[in-house]
Design a protein around this motif. Structure first.
Motif, PDB file in Angstrom:
ATOM      1  N   GLY A 157       2.430  -2.089   4.329  1.00  0.00           N
ATOM      2  CA  GLY A 157       1.656  -1.820   3.887  1.00  0.00           C
ATOM      3  C   GLY A 157       1.278  -2.431   4.728  1.00  0.00           C
ATOM      4  O   GLY A 157       1.015  -3.714   5.493  1.00  0.00           O
TER       5      GLY A 157
ATOM      6  N   ALA B 249       0.923  -1.594   0.150  1.00  0.00           N
ATOM      7  CA  ALA B 249      -0.080   0.176   0.022  1.00  0.00           C
ATOM      8  C   ALA B 249       0.665   1.389  -0.752  1.00  0.00           C
ATOM      9  O   ALA B 249       2.198   1.370  -0.600  1.00  0.00           O
ATOM     10  CB  ALA B 249      -0.903  -0.215   1.416  1.00  0.00           C
ATOM     11  N   CYS B 250       0.891   2.194   0.365  1.00  0.00           N
ATOM     12  CA  CYS B 250       0.809   3.683   0.339  1.00  0.00           C
ATOM     13  C   CYS B 250       2.468   3.148   1.281  1.00  0.00           C
ATOM     14  O   CYS B 250       3.560   4.122   0.438  1.00  0.00           O
ATOM     15  CB  CYS B 250       0.220   4.196   1.246  1.00  0.00           C
ATOM     16  SG  CYS B 250      -0.928   4.040   2.371  1.00  0.00           S
ATOM     17  N   CYS B 251       3.074   2.647   1.834  1.00  0.00           N
ATOM     18  CA  CYS B 251       4.234   2.827   2.054  1.00  0.00           C
ATOM     19  C   CYS B 251       4.784   2.113   1.443  1.00  0.00           C
ATOM     20  O   CYS B 251       6.221   2.442   1.322  1.00  0.00           O
ATOM     21  CB  CYS B 251       4.177   0.983   3.673  1.00  0.00           C
ATOM     22  SG  CYS B 251       3.791   2.268   5.410  1.00  0.00           S
TER      23      CYS B 251
END
Ligand code: SF4
Lengths: 581, 213
Positions: free
Chosen positions: B84, B46-48
């Motif tokens: 994420g 995800a965003c990470c």
């Protein structure tokens, strides 16, 4: 302020007496259509009244009134106000509503989502399966009487945190000591796991068949992802291949379904803002923008003048950085590992520095507030932005273009592949650069201006072939237009307060509904919000451009080569946080 | 070869031989080799993961520490960065990837989500931390952790590897063959950890009916 979006311009009641009534609940607008005449009315909406783009489709569960509602928002690609109509059905299973996929193909995934999360079945839908959760999952999570395993209270702030402040771990409250909710007398050893037969059956149904008389060949089914270097996250695609040609294709999603909407409906209005950062995590500024626009529409408040400019500046910087990454990632997927990405990430870091300086975080900015923004931008920072906008970014954009645009390999791979015609793009509800690359000059900043975009002089970037090359080039056109807007905004930005409201943790929003939308870098980002007058939204829905744009993927891929598919995913510019929510 | 790192400090090597000869232990040589070429799996959740990409780019440049060779296949990777939110639907895939990685293998939980569920913990499709299933070596706080934090976390992992000993590491332990194999969870009405089957059956049987909404 720009004109509100939901002004009604057509009178459906006069056209369909007895079948359509005006929605007269306080704060609501639009029309209520009877279930039996939905197809007839929707066809007229598209063909007679010219609302050719079905922007959003979602469900609402009115538990107290024992009703389920499906809300449709349709727009004209020539611009202007939209038309909202709804269907209400009794909340007794099985709940059925006719599918609109025959009129707008763009309804396909959105209807599947409503089935998954609300349990409303759409009759005559070509492929009615769950979309975000897996087959076999118990219940339809967005129903108001469905409770998650870590359920604590209906709405936040939870009493355990405030005012009493005696927090217990969610694991300790759950009988299974885990995020687990199983029916009584469930026996895991006897459970038969779903083998995804439905998925493969639907893939089979949608696969092109060998032509008569031609040599018979065997096709193979291949699963790409969810762990695949080029799927931009955790998308999975099941494809039927005949040699290298794609015969059938079904995306499988939900691998990053983080229950954004369920959590959002428990949150207070302000608490949602940081969650929207995590939708399209490349563009937290644009997400904030879309959400506050929708809520401000409900609250009917003005935004401070300086804040309007700051908002536009941040959103356009975000767009530039998004498109730069798009270029880097597209070429990465075409096989040029990393080199172009190094160039574009250098610029992105400079833009992120600005975000970090104004908001405190590089990626999760949490910067917009109802009525303004949270912090002012210092003069020093404005000077930095000016240096970027007037000096560095135009030159760097040229440099990237000079490096790549005429590269023989690139042109060879992109030109003429994956053509999407304008009619198809509109019918599949595709928005954003992908729609504009196929020749439809539909940009919300022009077509339905929000914020202060009507004050700026810029062109809507449009290209006409609808192939990958145009999709690639239009990103550069848009960067240039964004720079134009930025130049004007930076020159005009006034001094003054940055918020028209007092800072407030708990706002009250008048009862009613609103659909607010903005042009995010990926397409039309819409928020449908229903408030019942309390501090939390009753319904909170995100119309994510990545999700809706993906509807066209089957159409674009079938008959092409599998190696181009990888590039197509990059071209659609999907981001999983927003796609799965 | 960095001599000062490899040589044991208590041997007196003549000055003119310092660049040619090193006296050290097998452990130290072994750890030095592994810690300097940690190959991560190309795996973003995800965003990470975006910050993970940023960490590889010119400004932060992870390759300074010998961990830039991202491998797309788990069979060539030394470490998996859980970057994420781990969802229930994704978890079986992650476990399968982990089981396919050869020993020695390490798990780094990047960000609040992978460490404990993060902002989405209450969600019905979210696993509250990958450590419910995989043995995590390093946790990196942040939402998302900045690239600097990520690199700091990976250096922590290198320090951890420095302390390994051939005698003790689990992958040379004869009795515990495949001790790190994690059974695949299944997706039923909810995510089921098969290691807890008996317990789950008992709790489900004891449930009162109105609770099972
Ligand atoms: S820790 Fe934060 S940034 Fe990282 S995946 Fe979770 S929500 Fe996204």
């Amino acid at each position: 302020m720009a004109t509100p979006t939901l002004t009604q311009t057509v009178d459906l009641v006069a056209r369909f007496p007895g079948k359509v009534t005006a929605d007269e609940r306080p704060g609501y607008s639009g029309f209520i259509v009877t279930k039996e005449s939905l197809i007839e009315v929707a066809t007229a909406v598209r063909d007679e009244f010219g609302f050719d783009l079905l922007s959003s489709l979602t469900g609402v569960d009115y538990l107290a009134e024992n009703k389920m509602e499906v809300v449709y928002n349709a727009y004209k690609t020539t611009g202007g106000a939209g038309l909202e109509f709804k269907v209400q059905v009794e909340r007794v299973d099985p709940i059925e509503v006719p599918s609109l996929t025959g009129i707008w193909r763009g309804a396909e995934y959105q209807e599947r989502e409503v089935w998954d999360l609300y349990g409303i079945k759409f009759t005559d839908h070509p492929d009615m399966r769950r979309i975000l959760m897996w087959e076999g999952f118990e219940g339809h999570p967005l129903r108001k009487d469905w409770k998650e395993a870590f359920y604590e209270e209906e709405i936040k702030p939870y009493k355990s945190r405030w005012p009493e402040g005696k927090h217990t771990f969610a694991e300790d409250r759950n009988p299974f000591h885990d995020n687990l909710n199983l029916p009584k007398d469930f026996d895991p050893e006897k459970y038969v796991v779903d083998k995804e037969e439905d998925l493969y059956a639907s893939l089979e149904r949608h696969t092109m068949k060998d032509e008569e008389g031609k040599m018979k060949t065997d096709s193979v089914v291949v699963n790409l992802g969810p762990h695949h270097p080029s799927t931009h996250g955790v998308l999975r695609v099941a494809v039927t291949l005949n040699g290298e040609t794609v015969m059938g294709l079904k995306p499988v999603m939900g691998y990053l379904h983080r229950n954004h909407e369920k959590i959002g409906e428990r949150n207070t209005f302000t608490q949602i803002i940081p969650y929207t950062d995590r939708l399209d995590y490349f563009n937290s500024m644009s997400n904030n923008f879309g959400y506050v626009t929708a809520v401000e529409k409900l609250m009917k408040i003005q935004v401070a003048e300086r804040a309007e400019y700051i908002r536009v500046i941040m959103a356009e910087l975000s767009r530039i950085q998004n498109h730069l990454i798009f270029v880097g990632m597209l070429i990465n997927d075409l096989g040029s590992m990393f080199t172009p990405a190094f160039y574009v990430f250098e610029e992105r870091e400079l833009i992120l520095d600005i975000f970090e300086a104004v908001s405190g975080s590089r990626m999760m900015c949490n910067y917009y507030r109802f009525g303004g923004v949270v912090r002012d931008v210092s003069d020093e920072m404005l000077q930095k932005i000016k240096d970027l906008v007037f000096e560095r970014l135009p030159a760097k954009t040229d440099e990237v273009e000079r490096l790549l645009n005429e590269n023989e390999l690139l042109v060879g791979r992109l030109k003429g592949t994956h053509v999407l015609s304008a009619e198809d793009a509109i019918n599949f509800s595709v928005t954003g650069p992908v729609l504009r690359a196929s020749g439809v000059p539909y940009d919300l900043r022009r077509a339905d201006p929000y914020s202060i975009y009507d004050r700026f002089d810029f062109d809507v970037a449009v290209r006409h072939n609808g192939d990958m090359m145009d999709n690639y080039l239009i990103r550069f056109d848009e960067i240039r237009q964004s720079l134009r807007i930025l130049e004007q905004a930076l020159k005009q930005i006034p001094q003054g307060p940055i918020n028209s409201q007092k800072p407030n943790y708990q706002i009250k929003v008048p009862a009613g509904e609103a659909y607010g939308r903005i042009e995010s870098p990926k397409g039309e980002l819409g928020f449908y919000i229903v408030s019942n007058g309390k501090g939390n939204p009753y319904r909170y829905h995100v119309r994510a451009p990545s999700f809706v744009n993906l509807t066209a993927i089957e159409k674009m891929c079938i008959g092409t080569k599998i190696q181009d598919f990888v590039a197509l995913l990059a071209m659609l510019d999907i981001v999983m946080g927003e796609l799965d929510r | 070869m960095e001599n000062e790192r490899l040589s044991l400090p208590n041997y007196n090597i003549p000055e003119d031989l310092k660049d040619v000869v090193a006296i050290t232990t097998l452990d130290r040589l072994y750890n030095w080799g592994r810690r300097s070429s940690l190959w991560p799996l190309t795996f973003g959740l995800a965003c990470c993961a975006i910050e993970m990409i940023a960490a590889q780019m010119a400004r932060y440049d992870m390759s300074r520490f010998g961990m830039e060779v991202m491998r797309p296949t788990p069979r060539q990777a030394d470490m998996i960065l859980i970057s994420g939110t781990v969802t229930k639907k994704m978890l079986p895939v992650i476990i399968r990837l982990y089981n396919q990685m050869p020993e020695p293998k390490y798990v780094v939980a990047m960000g609040a989500c992978a460490s404990g569920g993060g902002p989405f913990k209450e969600g019905y499709n979210v696993v509250a931390g990958i450590d419910k299933f995989l043995p995590v070596d390093v946790y990196i706080p942040g939402c998302p952790p900045t690239p600097q934090a990520l690199i700091a976390g990976l250096i922590k992992l290198q320090e951890k590897i420095d302390k390994d000993s051939l005698k003790k590491v689990r992958w040379y332990n004869k009795e515990k063959k495949d001790g790190n194999y994690v059974p695949m969870p299944i997706l039923g009405p909810d995510l089921i950890d098969v290691r807890r089957n008996a317990e789950i059956r008992d709790i489900a049987a004891a449930k009162t009916t109105q609770e099972s909404a």
